[in-house]
Design a protein around this motif. Sequence first.
Motif, PDB file in Angstrom:
ATOM      1  N   ASN A 298     -77.018  54.658  22.506  1.00 57.36           N
ATOM      2  CA  ASN A 298     -78.642  53.812  22.437  1.00 57.36           C
ATOM      3  C   ASN A 298     -78.965  53.769  20.969  1.00 57.36           C
TER       4      ASN A 298
ATOM      5  N   GLN B 173     -85.208  54.428  27.723  1.00 55.96           N
ATOM      6  CA  GLN B 173     -84.098  53.553  27.086  1.00 55.96           C
ATOM      7  C   GLN B 173     -84.689  52.162  26.528  1.00 55.96           C
TER       8      GLN B 173
ATOM      9  N   SER C 119     -90.720  58.494  22.355  1.00 52.41           N
ATOM     10  CA  SER C 119     -90.823  57.050  22.924  1.00 52.41           C
ATOM     11  C   SER C 119     -92.179  56.144  22.562  1.00 52.41           C
TER      12      SER C 119
ATOM     13  N   LEU D 123     -86.587  60.024  23.024  1.00 46.85           N
ATOM     14  CA  LEU D 123     -85.555  58.724  23.389  1.00 46.85           C
ATOM     15  C   LEU D 123     -84.212  59.475  23.303  1.00 46.85           C
TER      16      LEU D 123
ATOM     17  N   ASN E  77     -82.549  64.382  30.500  1.00 43.28           N
ATOM     18  CA  ASN E  77     -83.559  63.258  30.400  1.00 43.28           C
ATOM     19  C   ASN E  77     -84.997  64.086  30.368  1.00 43.28           C
TER      20      ASN E  77
ATOM     21  N   SER F 263     -77.623  59.344  24.594  1.00 47.98           N
ATOM     22  CA  SER F 263     -76.710  59.181  25.490  1.00 47.98           C
ATOM     23  C   SER F 263     -75.122  58.986  24.738  1.00 47.98           C
TER      24      SER F 263
END
Length: 332
Positions: free
Chosen positions: A116, A270, A140, A105, A100, A108
């Motif tokens: 995602n 997320q 993000s 973004l 992470n 997954s």
Amino acid sequence: MPAGHVCMWLRQVVHHPGESLSSWLVRSSLFYGCDPLTLASCIWGNWRPWTRDIDRGLSPEHLDEMVKWSGLATVDITAMTLSSRTRCIIDSSRSRLTGNTDWILPLSIRNRTCLNGYQYCPLCIEDPEYSFFNMDWRFSFSTAFLQHTCLYRRTCPHCHVPVQFPRVSARHPGIAYCFNCDRALYEATAQLLPESALRFQTMALQAAERGQAISGTRRLTSQEWFSLCSYYIQLLRLASGRHEGRLARMLSGLGSQIPAGRTSLVPFEQLSAEDRLCYFEAILPLLEHGLTSLPGLARESNLSRNALLNSRLCTTEILATLLTSLPERHIT
């Protein structure tokens, strides 16, 4: 297949400025009538690139194979990955973007299933000449394409499955189609935003490009600025669960409108583009006030040092220095 043949094969597909490595590879495979899996096996043999996020960067050995089979220089391939864009955003000591990572973004990926989905602009990919996935869409802080002011999507507008363009096959007419239902992703209804809603995104892109930014009257490095923004987002997420608490009162005093009904259990990266946008609008007043006003307002709200500097909050060194004057515990 001879290396020279594959070298010409990949180089014939134009790489668009800003296009991600995965997007270029998938478009290359479709152009020559094969699946992305087939192209990947020609380049890397038994290694399975589509079971991981190759846009974060390739290992030295896999990068060497890509150079050998594509005919491109190492620097050109690296420029297609997120690692080329994050030097001004996250700690430069992280040479590889694993796990992470703030501001990126996550996909997954499980086997080849992307839980995602890839973020995209419906209006961008509608043009067949420029239908590709942009690297900036993986950040993000990016919630809409600035020229179109169209909110990004991460699911197919027809079957609502997360967008996974590396799973398309040779039968699909292009990268802008859903692998699951075969219908066009650009047929989504465009949700247009006012330009004022994208102020934070504009600031973030400028900070990443220039390597510096301003909070209040203080000039910060871009890494410090992004770290500060992450800290403010964490504060807002804590305050959103307790609107009547001391922290919420302090943030409201700074002019920040705390997003309501946004769960703090889901990692920020997320959240949907729409939910992230609410937080970006909320931290603008905090950035405008600057760092120096924070300790005074914290005292007025009877907030302790432990409330603002604890293991749950990733605090910047500048903030930690400013907040050391606060009492360790709040006064009862």
